[in-house]
Design an enzyme around this catalytic site. Structure first.
Site, PDB file in Angstrom:
ATOM      1  N   ASP A   8       3.974  65.617  -1.713  1.00 41.09           N
ATOM      2  CA  ASP A   8       3.675  66.240  -0.446  1.00 41.09           C
ATOM      3  C   ASP A   8       2.262  65.804  -0.041  1.00 41.09           C
ATOM      4  O   ASP A   8       1.520  65.188  -0.806  1.00 41.09           O
ATOM      5  CB  ASP A   8       3.825  67.770  -0.546  1.00 41.09           C
ATOM      6  CG  ASP A   8       4.090  68.401   0.805  1.00 41.09           C
ATOM      7  OD1 ASP A   8       4.663  69.490   0.852  1.00 41.09           O
ATOM      8  OD2 ASP A   8       3.720  67.770   1.829  1.00 41.09           O
ATOM      9  N   TYR A   9       1.902  66.187   1.153  1.00 42.58           N
ATOM     10  CA  TYR A   9       0.701  65.713   1.840  1.00 42.58           C
ATOM     11  C   TYR A   9      -0.584  66.007   1.041  1.00 42.58           C
ATOM     12  O   TYR A   9      -0.909  67.164   0.828  1.00 42.58           O
ATOM     13  CB  TYR A   9       0.638  66.439   3.177  1.00 42.58           C
ATOM     14  CG  TYR A   9      -0.231  65.846   4.229  1.00 42.58           C
ATOM     15  CD1 TYR A   9      -1.603  66.060   4.227  1.00 42.58           C
ATOM     16  CD2 TYR A   9       0.298  65.083   5.259  1.00 42.58           C
ATOM     17  CE1 TYR A   9      -2.403  65.539   5.211  1.00 42.58           C
ATOM     18  CE2 TYR A   9      -0.493  64.551   6.266  1.00 42.58           C
ATOM     19  CZ  TYR A   9      -1.860  64.788   6.227  1.00 42.58           C
ATOM     20  OH  TYR A   9      -2.662  64.272   7.212  1.00 42.58           O
TER      21      TYR A   9
END
Ligand code: GLC
Length: 755
Positions: free
Chosen positions: A294-295
């Site tokens: 994820d980011y």
């Protein structure tokens, strides 16, 4: 407007930059009909270590929405250096085409970029939020919505969606329940499969398809206290029995990619968890796809505290099983020196880069980097009229009728009366798309007011309206006008709820009631004494205790997307008989959370408690039961289940349990009913839940009609995991219910399973 301007500035900038400099090709020295692995191996031999690590790097396209640290503004420079395997958040055809040209024409090997985007519930045509769609229990329709989302987004140059989100959650304080399919592992698994199929079609690389991404692995929906990004911690038996099944189902459905979760699970950040990403995902589940974090999840490990610097974070992630670093640049900055320091192997780096290159070949980007950038496709496959029809069908089927005293609904079109529409959502342009509708074309959205106005045109029904108040805040100046309007009306429609930024990512709430300024307005209007119907717009289960006690009807309409207004009007006036059923429990109060239907019995079960004998698993101030349970939803008709039969009362573990029942629509209106099948494994270790959903079906039943429903369930479906994560086959006595809701125990039968 600002965003559009930024995009156009970029277009001009890219256009100038785009000198057609002939570059090398990734297909050199190998024919395009060679086996994919051979093509990848041939290319790898020509790549430098930097270029291999570059493929493992994803940047958020500069100017896009950042859901974390500020995006890197040097996108073009990184592309030219061959340091970009993928970009996320570019959603404009021209911008994507120019960025792809940069990669193909101006990087040394001309390897095309993979363009990813959060296409969560539609792209230009927005469908209901996933939690709403799950309430339709209509797997085929869910798949169809995703196939439309894939068609529209792939026509705009997107190759990869960061969906389906399959995190099971039992906590409505967590804003991201909006993106999921509720609390049940079986239903969540079935919906996960439908969504993957919708996005990817029959196989990876199909026409008008995008790569799916299973997220967020794993157990992100169990963040402690419902607080976003918080810690998750649980026994392995709970992890395997209640939370992993939908991820596994999506893997088995051949999802191409998977995204690691932000949270730490049992002390290890998911992006550094070899147990999750290699032992379970690769070795037990045989996942062959690509793993993206994820980011900025990799650099966030320094906050988690499992590593002391970014090089260690890069090493931990790669060695755990991560292939691509989303917006972290940690691989880019650290992997080469980690390799030179013999802390990671070239094999691991090349395996990761290979999975990424393989996907690019599988979706045709090596043969035609502009395959997803075809102007004719863009024209023909975006916002077709039939997409609106599907959006309306899904919106109608997602609506859940929670209360309908004296059958006040549906409203009549024949009689002469006045409707007062009061509340923030009685306004014209209102955000009814919900979070993750970044690329929506909202110009076609029809507000509830205008949809109802259109519906009653030519009839003797009148509609008047008053905002009354805003979604949040304390300003009650509008109450007087709302009172005035209500006094003129025969019935009041309360258009209330949450706004778009009260649910979704980074939107946890400690209170889950309708905001006070709205609820206080309802209390003021209640004193006028007119019938009141709540039309609720929200992204999570809410505490509706006051509303349930004081209003005549409640329609749960979630965030329904483009066709919100029309769907509400269709239900309100009976053009569609509500068929939605909850997939997440609605508590009486936040104090009951987590509350869910598939709970354990305990040694002092609530069922044995009496008004005097209180030494049981109860509260002294609130019943244990929810306000509205999993699987619950009313209709304008009634469905009666009778004649439940089993093919056998004693089965062995290799057999199939066949269950039949009759369902009668005893009302005066056709309807669709979701019939649910639950079991209880009465005696086992670990102990089993009081109920487990094991089958369901949604059936159209005409007024007065009786249909026969059938379910076939291999007995192996009743297996479960022990605390060593061994899969335990079922043995012993079972109860079974065929029901209209998880709290419907009226049709109970027994059976047993032997070796
Ligand atoms: C966000 C979300 C994830 C999303 C990603 C890219 O922070 O957690 O679901 O796909 O970043 O936008």
């Amino acid at each position: 407007m600002k965003r559009k301007l930024l995009v156009w500035v970029w277009l001009v900038f890219l256009g100038i930059l785009n000198a057609q400099v002939h570059k090398d090709s990734p297909n050199k020295n190998i024919s395009s009909d060679s086996p994919i692995n051979k093509r990848v191996a041939t290319l790898l031999k020509r790549m430098t270590l930097d270029e291999k690590i570059g493929q493992m790097t994803q940047f958020a396209f500069y100017g896009s929405t950042a859901t974390g640290a500020v995006v890197d503004s040097n996108t073009i420079i990184h592309i030219r250096r061959g340091e970009v395997g993928s970009l996320l958040n570019a959603d404009n055809f021209e911008v994507i085409r120019n960025l792809q040209k940069e990669a193909v024409n101006n990087s040394r090997l001309g390897i095309p970029i993979l363009f990813g985007m959060d296409v969560i519930h539609g792209f230009r045509t927005i469908f209901p939020i996933p939690l709403a769609q799950s309430a339709s229990w209509d797997l085929a329709l869910i798949e169809k919505c995703e196939s439309i989302a894939a068609m529209e987004s792939s026509a705009s140059g997107i190759n990869w969606t960061f969906a389906p989100m399959v995190d099971i959650s039992r906590d409505p304080r967590w804003g991201r329940v909006l993106e999921g399919a509720g609390e049940d592992p079986y239903l969540g698994s079935e919906i996960a499969k439908a969504r993957v199929k919708g996005f990817q079609g029959d196989k990876i690389g199909s026409a008008n398809s995008v790569l799916a991404c299973i997220k967020h692995f794993a157990a992100y929906g169990t963040v402690e206290a419902g607080r976003e990004y918080n810690t998750t911690d649980m026994s392995l038996q709970n992890l395997f029995n209640f939370y992993l099944p939908p991820y596994k189902a999506a893997v088995d459905a051949n999802a191409a990619t998977l995204m690691t979760a932000f949270n730490e699970l049992n002390g290890v950040p998911c992006s550094a968890s070899k147990y999750l990403l290699t032992d379970i995902l690769r070795n037990r589940w045989n996942f062959k796809g690509m793993v993206v974090t994820d980011y900025t999840a990799i650099p966030e490990m320094l906050y988690h505290g499992n590593v002391k610097n970014e090089e260690e974070a890069a090493i931990a992630s790669l060695n755990a099983g991560v292939d691509m670093d989303m917006q972290g640049s940690v691989f880019l900055k650290n992997l080469k020196q980690a390799y030179l320091g013999k802390k990671v192997t070239l094999k691991n780096i090349e395996e990761a880069a290979s999975r990424i290159l393989k996907l690019k070949i599988m979706i045709g980007l090596f043969d035609n980097p502009y395959r997803f950038l075809n102007e004719e496709n863009l024209r023909n496959n975006t916002e077709r009229p039939e997409f609106d029809a599907t959006a309306l069908e899904m919106a109608r089927k997602s609506i859940v009728l929670l209360k309908n005293n004296q059958n006040i609904l549906p409203l009549s079109l024949e009689k002469k009366y006045t409707i007062a529409m009061i509340g923030p959502y009685s306004a014209d342009k209102t955000g009814l798309n919900g979070e993750w509708s970044l690329s929506a074309n909202k110009t076609h959205d029809v507000s509830p007011y205008w949809a109802i106005t259109k519906k009653i045109e030519g009839n003797s029904v009148k509609i008047i309206r008053s905002l009354g108040c805003t979604i949040n805040g304390t300003d009650t100046a509008g109450y007087a006008d709302a009172r005035r309007i209500a006094q003129q009306a025969d019935i009041v429609l309360l258009m209330m709820g949450e706004n778009e930024n009260m649910s979704g990512e980074a939107h946890s709430r400690t209170s889950i009631t309708i905001p006070d300024v709205q609820r206080n307005l309802m209390k003021v209007l209640k004193r006028i004494g007119k019938p009141m119907v709540l039309i609720l717009t929200n992204g999570r289960p809410l505490d509706l205790s006051w509303e349930d006690a004081n209003l005549d009807a409640i329609l749960e309409t979630w965030f329904l997307g483009r066709k919100s207004g029309d769907a509400m009007a269709d239900i309100l006036f009976g053009d569609y008989n509500p068929s939605g059923k909850l997939t997440m429990t609605f508590p009486r109060t936040i104090g009951q959370v987590p509350i869910y239907y598939n709970h354990k019995n305990t040694g002092r079960p609530y069922s044995l408690a009496t008004s005097t004998e209180r030494y049981h698993s109860v509260y002294i101030d609130v019943p244990n039961t929810p306000l509205y349970p999993f699987g619950y939803g009313l209709s304008y008709t009634n469905y009666k289940i009778t004649d439940v039969r089993l093919n056998k009362k004693i089965l062995n573990q290799r057999e199939v349990l066949k269950v039949t029942a009759k369902v009668t629509n005893s009302g005066k209106i056709d309807g669709e009913n979701t019939v649910q099948l639950y079991i209880q494994d009465l005696v086992n270790i670990p102990t089993r839940p009081v109920k487990e959903l094991k089958a369901f079906g949604k059936f159209l039943i005409r007024k007065g009609e009786t249909i026969k429903v059938e379910f076939s369930i291999p007995v192996t479906e009743f297996s479960f995991y022990d605390d060593k994560t061994n899969l335990i086959p079922p043995i012993g006595e079972f109860k079974l219910w065929v029901a209209n809701s998880s709290d419907d125990n009226s049709k109970e039968v027994n059976f047993a399973v032997v070796k």
